[in-house]
Structures are given as structure tokens and as C-alpha cells.
Enzyme design. Structure first.
Site, mmCIF file in Angstrom:
data_model
loop_
_atom_site.group_PDB
_atom_site.id
_atom_site.type_symbol
_atom_site.label_atom_id
_atom_site.label_comp_id
_atom_site.label_asym_id
_atom_site.label_seq_id
_atom_site.Cartn_x
_atom_site.Cartn_y
_atom_site.Cartn_z
ATOM 1 N N CYS A 141 67.422 29.025 -37.516
ATOM 2 C CA CYS A 141 67.514 29.724 -38.803
ATOM 3 C C CYS A 141 66.773 28.943 -39.875
ATOM 4 C CB CYS A 141 68.969 29.932 -39.214
ATOM 5 S SG CYS A 141 69.772 28.417 -39.801
ATOM 6 N N CYS A 149 67.353 25.257 -40.632
ATOM 7 C CA CYS A 149 66.748 24.214 -39.787
ATOM 8 C C CYS A 149 65.475 23.651 -40.413
ATOM 9 C CB CYS A 149 66.403 24.774 -38.411
ATOM 10 S SG CYS A 149 67.815 25.427 -37.509
ATOM 11 N N ASP A 203 29.677 34.299 -60.618
ATOM 12 C CA ASP A 203 28.373 33.656 -60.747
ATOM 13 C C ASP A 203 27.312 34.724 -60.504
ATOM 14 O OD1 ASP A 203 26.569 31.469 -60.981
ATOM 15 O OD2 ASP A 203 26.331 31.490 -58.811
ATOM 16 N N ASP A 237 28.993 30.185 -55.154
ATOM 17 C CA ASP A 237 28.417 29.925 -53.829
ATOM 18 C C ASP A 237 29.031 28.725 -53.126
ATOM 19 O OD1 ASP A 237 27.349 27.711 -55.045
ATOM 20 O OD2 ASP A 237 25.292 28.437 -55.073
ATOM 21 N N ASP A 244 28.790 25.335 -57.598
ATOM 22 C CA ASP A 244 29.929 25.833 -58.381
ATOM 23 C C ASP A 244 31.233 25.133 -58.020
ATOM 24 O OD1 ASP A 244 28.410 27.801 -59.744
ATOM 25 O OD2 ASP A 244 28.497 29.087 -57.987
#
Length: 731
Positions: free
Chosen positions: A3, A6, A415, A614, A618
Site C-alpha cells: 500500500c 509502504c 524562439d 532549440d 536557449d
């Protein structure tokens, strides 16, 4: 792990290992990602010491096969265990409801036999609950196993006690719950089996990706072509690929040519022509000719393996909402046990006759209904499906936070070059003054630009080569980012760049400015050229706008986002492109290192910013943005640049990812709402809240079925994301 409780126990154990920097445990996948410098054996030992089991996942194929086999085995085991428990419990329940069973007073031997049979059924069908609860007790923890073991165990013990000593309780309390104990185990096992089956569907994306890699490769060794398992292929091996075959690893063609279907990487349907010297990617399909190529990336270094690893990492990662849920789940089981104790005490002290019977039933029902499985599955299952779905349409998401944040974006910065435009500029016009010949100017520009890495420089060089012009040797060369270049060529100084660069070097541009403005107004980028400090001409470079850019901008705006274009290009050119794609806000003339400042400014204004670039120049802006979308291309995937890597050139992937993010977050909220509502209503009803008003109590068997159903509902709801489709058809 049984569950959500855990998860905290395992993470705590892993993070206590010396050298471990971070540990992320996924309840949905039953996996842990561990980062740091500890060795595998120590990490596994820590998990075992916490009361669980672990093994290292290695090869992609073996791992997926092992996963599938484990899931199938687990499913069959749970169905078998559910069947045995149901075979014992349901006939007892039907016989009891029909009045066919003897009373405890008159049929003690019968009920003792029933107790033995149900104990055997519980040991076979529910032993994993009891062993799990015992392990947790030894480590001072509690989880779902604890709740189920206590609930069903107490029901059986109480039933056996009143069978052996019926006079110890009032006659009204002399009711056995043997059938309830085994039916609860049957229902929970059956629900878990359905959950395993449904959960397996969430990893369909990974299975498909793994399936793209061939199992064998035809390797040329000592002049012989032999088929080898892919794990035996080494670096620089020569590999033969025949028509219709998938490429086993990444490499470079050394003999022959063909057309390669790279749609798995680029999404482009048309095959790409490849010849000697071209790079090829493992998993792509050779459509026509046969060729030889040299292996350059193998194993986990191939593009496909990195994509699979990235998807898997993202599926197992946790957004902030999941970390909060984990904290709640860690406290949930102890809180339920406290509620169960209070329930027993209240019924024992204030309940009607049979006091003990009511106290046992309500306490058992609280323990059974309160399993936090649904709570633990609510977020990771949706993240797994969402990340896998994103990979299908070409978006590789690095972490769950990026998937969660993408849906909250209020501004998207695009861009220009390579994002809104094709990124393949070409020379469209050459203008000269002062008796300079057009061919001479282009040859000079190409000689200078050959030393530059700027995309516009490549366009100039390509134009000169197309006309068969030869380049001259440079004496010196210097590039200034965002401005231009200065070089010495044949004894004269050559300046090449934008207007600001020319003005910085005191070049008179009076004869060129007007022509340059006309070029810029039509969306072309003018490159000024000066010889020995005197303006000599212009070269116009145009980068065609992608056919779908306008449609994507419209989609983003319809989705309620502000769209901004940012570029290092001059204002007039940028505005011309912006007009064509319907972008109102333009930030032009920006140096690469300044882009992240504009992202910060928008964030300071309260905007949640997504940056699309790109992934190379950037990178600072992508890192600064709330979500960075890095445009990947072919084998040069900028996987580390942004939060989300776009494997396809179409900007529709950005809009699709944002839509998918919103759908995923909505799905998570639905799951969490359902899980919390189930527990917040179920626990009080199980404790007997309605009894004083209606005289009704929740049957423990119904509680068991409801608990199993809640987990199954969450998993099924998450799997609805597999049907996700973008609202607008791509152009």
C-alpha cells in the site's frame, strides 16, 4: 509493497544509506530510483532490512520480460487465492443466510471443523497479508497488510473463541464470522488481481518502445556475416542491414545507401535518404537498399535506450502533489488503527447487546475499509499513463513536476529560428554598391562565414557552394555573439553582421539602410557587409515559417495563454514573422544570454512561463522557465536542455503536451477526490455512524469489496488517459 504507506518506509530506509542523495519510490510501478554513490548490494540490503524484498533492474529486454512474467505470475496467484477463499466462504454465507447451519450451541463440532477449514483457506489465500503484517511489526511499522491481518485475524479468533467457549459471551453475541474473514480475503485478492491487470496497461508505452529494438544483429566478423544477440554487439562493429529490417544500434554508414524510416524519432512519415558518412539510429527501419554501418553507440547509450530511460524516469518521478499524498499516506495507517481502537472502546462501553459482537464487527469493518491503496495509486498511475502518452506523440517529459506545471502555463515564449521557422535559412537576395560585383561579395562572405557556427552563416556558405564559388584563406577571424564577425581576407578587413555591429565599428550605412528595411519588412534577415570600414552590400537570408506555426499559436491562445516571440534577429524582421503567425508581443535583438532575463521579468509579473527553444543556445532560458520545451532533432536530441524534449519538429506537440498536462492533473484530482471521499465517508459509516439513526451497520464483506473496488476504480480512471486525443487535428 502492499500500500501507499509502504512508500514512506522504503524511501526512509533508502535515504538512510550512506552515499544515497535521493530515493524515489513508485507504488504504481513497485520500483525505486536511487541516486548517489552507494553500491547496489548495500541499497538492496537496506530494503530487505526494512522488511521488503528488492532486486536490481538491468537490461531493457530482460527487465520488461521479467516484469511481464512477474505480473502474469502475480495475477494468476491472486486469482487462485481469491478462488480458494471464495469456494470456502460463499457456500458458508449462502447456507447461513438460508438458515441451514446449526447454532453454536448445537453444532460445536461442525463449527470447529469450519474454523479449521477457514484457517487453512486463510493461510493459503491470505498468508501474504499476515507475513507482511508480521514483518512490519518487527520493524515498528504498519501498512495495509496490518489492517487486513488485524481485521480478518480478529474475526477468526473471535469466532473460534466463542466456538470453544460459547458460555463466555451472552447468547446474542454467539455469532461466528468465519465466512466473513475468508470472503473479505477473497474480495481483496480478486480486486488486487484486477488492479494488477489494469496497472499493467499503464506501461504500454514502455513496452512499445522496448519492442522497437531488435533482439539480434547481423555482424561482419573476419569476412563472415553472423547473427548475434544484440548484447554481444561491440563498439565499431560492422553491421549489415537488409531491406525491411530494424537497425539494432546507432552508427555511421560505411558502405551502401538506403532510405530509412525515422518516424519513431522524428514523427516524419517519409523515409530519409542515407548514404556513406550519414548517422543512423537503432530502432529505425531500413526500407529499401542493403548497407553496412559501424556501431557508434550501443546498449544504454543508443538514442532509443536514452528515450526509454527518460520515459521510465519521468514515470517514476513525483510531482509536488504526489509528495504531499505520500506524507498523508504515511500517517494514514496509524491513524486508522487509532480510529479502530476508539471504535471498539465506544461500542464496548456504549453499544447495545451483543456488545462484544458489535464491537468486533465495527472494528473489523473499519480496519478493512480503510486501506490507503487508492490514495497511493491516485497520482503515480496517472503520471505513468500521462508520460507514456506524451512519448507516443513525441514529447519526452523528464519529470512529473514538468507534466504538472505544463498545464498551469499562462505565457508561452517561442524562439523564432528553428522553432517558429524551419531553421534552414537560405540566401534569397544579394545587393551590392560601389561597383562591387555580386559574385565577389558572396565569395568574400562565404569565406568569412565558413569559420562561423551561426545558422545564417551556413546559408551563405551553401549559396556560394551552389554557385561553384571557391573560398579564400582567412588571415584572422573573430566572432562577437549576437553582433557579427570581423576577419582579415586578402589583406583587407571584412566586417559582416547586423546594423548594431556596423554602427559599433563606425561604418556608414546610408546607402544600405533603406534596402535593409525593405528586406526586414518582408521577413528576411539582412546581413551587412563592409570592406575596410566601408559598406559594400547586403545579403538577404530568409528562413521559411513552418506550415503549422500559425495554427499552433492560435491553439495556444484559444487555450488561454499569452504567446510571445523572442529572437536575436532585428525588430523589423521579427515583427514581419510575428504578423504572419499572429503573435502580438515580440522581443527582438536579444542576445542568447539575455533571453533568460526576459523569462525572469515575465515570471516577476506573475506569469507561469513556458519557453520553447532549440535546447542549445536557449539553455539558460529553458532552465529559467517554469517549463522548458527543448526542440530535439534526429540523433541530436537535447535531452538535458529542457524539462520536456520535443522529438518532432511540429509545434503542435507543445500544444498537445499542455492539453495532456491539464487532462493528467484533472485525472489526478479526480482520483484523489474519489480516494479521499471514499475514506472520509467509508470510515465513519464502518465505525457505525449511521446506526443510531437508521439501525444499519456496514457488513465487513461489503467493506472488503468496496476497498478492492476503490483501487480498481482509481486505476481504471487513470487508464482513461490512454484514450487522450488532442482537440485539433494537425495540419
Amino acid at each position: 509493497m502492499s500500500c501507499a504507506g509502504c512508500v514512506a518506509s522504503v524511501e526512509k530506509a533508502l535515504q538512510a544509506v550512506p552515499g544515497v542523495d535521493e530515493a524515489l519510490v513508485s507504488f504504481a510501478e513497485h520500483t525505486a530510483q536511487v541516486r548517489g554513490e552507494a553500491d547496489v548490494e548495500t541499497v538492496i540490503a537496506a530494503v530487505v532490512a526494512a522488511g521488503y524484498e528488492a532486486a536490481e533492474l538491468k537490461s531493457l529486454d530482460d527487465e520488461q520480460a521479467e516484469r511481464d512474467a512477474t505480473e502474469q505470475s502475480q495475477y494468476r496467484r491472486l486469482i487462485s487465492q481469491a478462488g480458494v477463499a471464495a469456494l470456502v466462504g460463499f457456500p458458508l454465507m449462502v447456507a447461513g443466510m438460508s438458515g441451514l447451519l446449526p447454532s453454536l450451541a448445537n453444532g460445536r463440532l461442525f463449527w470447529l471443523l469450519v474454523g479449521v477449514v477457514t484457517l487453512a483457506a486463510m493461510l493459503y489465500s491470505g498468508r501474504h497479508f499476515f507475513t507482511g503484517a508480521w514483518k512490519q511489526l518487527l520493524h515498528h511499522n504498519a501498512n495495509m497488510d496490518t489492517l487486513i491481518a488485524m481485521g480478518t485475524g480478529s474475526a477468526w479468533l473471535y469466532s473460534m473463541a466463542i466456538t470453544l467457549f460459547p458460555s463466555g459471551v451472552p447468547s446474542l453475541a454467539q455469532h461466528a464470522y468465519f465466512e466473513a474473514a475468508v470472503i473479505i480475503i477473497a474480495l481483496i485478492n480478486f480486486g488486487s488481481a484486477l488492479e494488477v491487470r489494469a496497472r499493467g496497461k499503464t506501461s504500454e508505452a514502455i513496452k512499445r518502445l522496448v519492442g522497437l529494438q531488435p533482439k539480434t544483429a547481423r555482424v561482419v566478423r573476419d569476412g563472415q556475416e553472423i547473427d548475434l544477440p544484440i548484447i554481444e554487439v561491440g563498439l565499431d562493429e560492422t553491421i549489415r542491414v537488409r531491406p525491411g529490417e530494424r537497425l539494432p544500434v546507432d552508427g555511421t554508414i560505411i558502405d551502401g545507401s538506403s532510405n530509412i524510416d525515422e518516424s519513431m524519432i522524428t514523427g516524419e512519415p517519409l523515409p530519409v535518404a542515407k548514404g556513406v558518412g550519414d548517422e543512423v539510429v537503432g530502432g529505425t527501419i531500413n526500407t529499401t537498399g542493403s548497407f553496412l554501418y559501424q556501431a557508434k553507440r550501443i546498449g544504454k547509450e543508443t538514442v532509443l535506450a536514452r528515450i526509454i530511460e527518460m520515459v521510465r524516469t519521468a514515470q517514476a518521478s513525483k510531482p509536488s502533489i504526489a509528495r504531499l499524498v505520500d506524507k498523508v499516506a504515511a500517517l494514514f495507517v496509524p491513524a486508522v488503527m487509532i480510529v479502530a481502537v476508539l471504535t471498539f472502546l465506544i461500542w464496548f462501553n456504549f453499544g447495545p447487546e451483543p456488545i462484544v459482537g458489535y464491537a468486533i464487527v465495527t472494528t473489523m469493518t473499519v480496519l478493512i475499509i480503510a486501506c490507503p491503496c487508492a490514495l497511493g495509486l491516485a497520482t503515480p498511475i496517472s503520471i505513468m499513463v500521462g508520460v507514456g502518452k506524451a512519448a507516443e506523440f513525441g514529447a519526452l517529459i523528464r519529470n512529473g513536476d514538468a507534466l504538472q506545471q505544463a498545464g498551469r502555463l499562462t505565457t508561452v515564449i517561442l524562439d523564432k529560428t528553428g522553432t517558429l521557422t524551419e531553421g534552414r535559412p537560405s540566401v534569397t537576395e544579394v545587393v551590392t554598391i560601389r561597383n562591387v560585383k555580386e559574385e565577389d561579395l558572396l565569395a568574400i562572405a562565404a569565406s568569412v562565414e565558413a569559420a562561423s557556427e551561426h545558422p545564417l552563416a551556413a546559408a551563405v556558405v551553401d549559396a556560394a557552394e551552389a554557385r561553384g564559388m571557391e573560398r579564400s584563406e582567412l588571415g584572422s577571424f573573430e566572432a562577437v555573439s549576437g553582433r557579427g564577425v570581423v576577419a582579415e581576407l586578402g589583406g583587407q578587413q571584412v566586417l559582416l553582421g547586423n546594423r548594431a555591429w556596423m554602427e559599433q565599428n563606425s561604418v556608414n550605412l546610408s546607402d544600405l539602410v533603406q534596402r535593409a528595411e525593405v528586406m526586414a519588412d518582408s521577413g528576411k534577415t539582412p546581413i551587412y557587409i563592409a570592406l575596410n570600414g566601408i559598406g559594400a552590400g547586403l545579403i538577404a537570408v530568409s528562413d521559411p515559417i513552418k506550415c503549422d506555426s500559425k495554427a499552433v499559436v492560435a491553439r495556444l491562445r484559444q487555450a488561454g495563454m499569452k504567446v510571445v516571440m523572442i529572437t536575436g534577429d532585428q525588430q523589423r524582421t521579427a515583427e514581419a514573422v510575428a504578423r504572419e503567425v499572429d503573435i502580438e508581443q515580440v522581443i527582438a535583438g536579444v542576445l542568447p544570454e539575455q533571453k533568460h532575463e526576459h523569462v525572469s521579468m515575465l515570471q516577476a509579473e506573475g506569469e507561469v512561463v513556458g519557453m520553447v527553444g532549440d535546447g542549445i543556445n536557449d539553455a539558460p532560458a529553458l532552465a529559467q522557465a517554469d517549463v522548458g520545451f527543448a526542440m530535439g532533432s534526429g540523433t541530436d536530441v537535447a535531452i538535458q536542455s529542457g524539462d520536456i524534449t520535443l522529438m518532432r519538429g511540429s509545434l503542435h506537440v507543445v500544444a498537445d503536451t499542455i492539453e495532456l498536462s491539464r487532462a493528467t492533473v484533472s485525472n489526478i484530482k479526480q482520483n484523489l477526490f474519489g480516494a479521499f471521499l471514499y475514506n472520509s465517508l467509508g470510515i465513519p459509516v464502518a465505525a457505525g455512524l449511521l446506526f443510531p439513526f437508521t439501525g444499519l451497520l456496514l457488513n465487513p464483506m461489503i467493506a472488503g469489496g468496496a476497498m478492492a473496488l476503490s483501487s480498481l476504480t482509481v486505476v481504471s480512471n487513470a487508464n482513461r488517459l490512454r484514450l487522450f486525443k488532442a482537440r485539433e487535428v494537425r495540419s
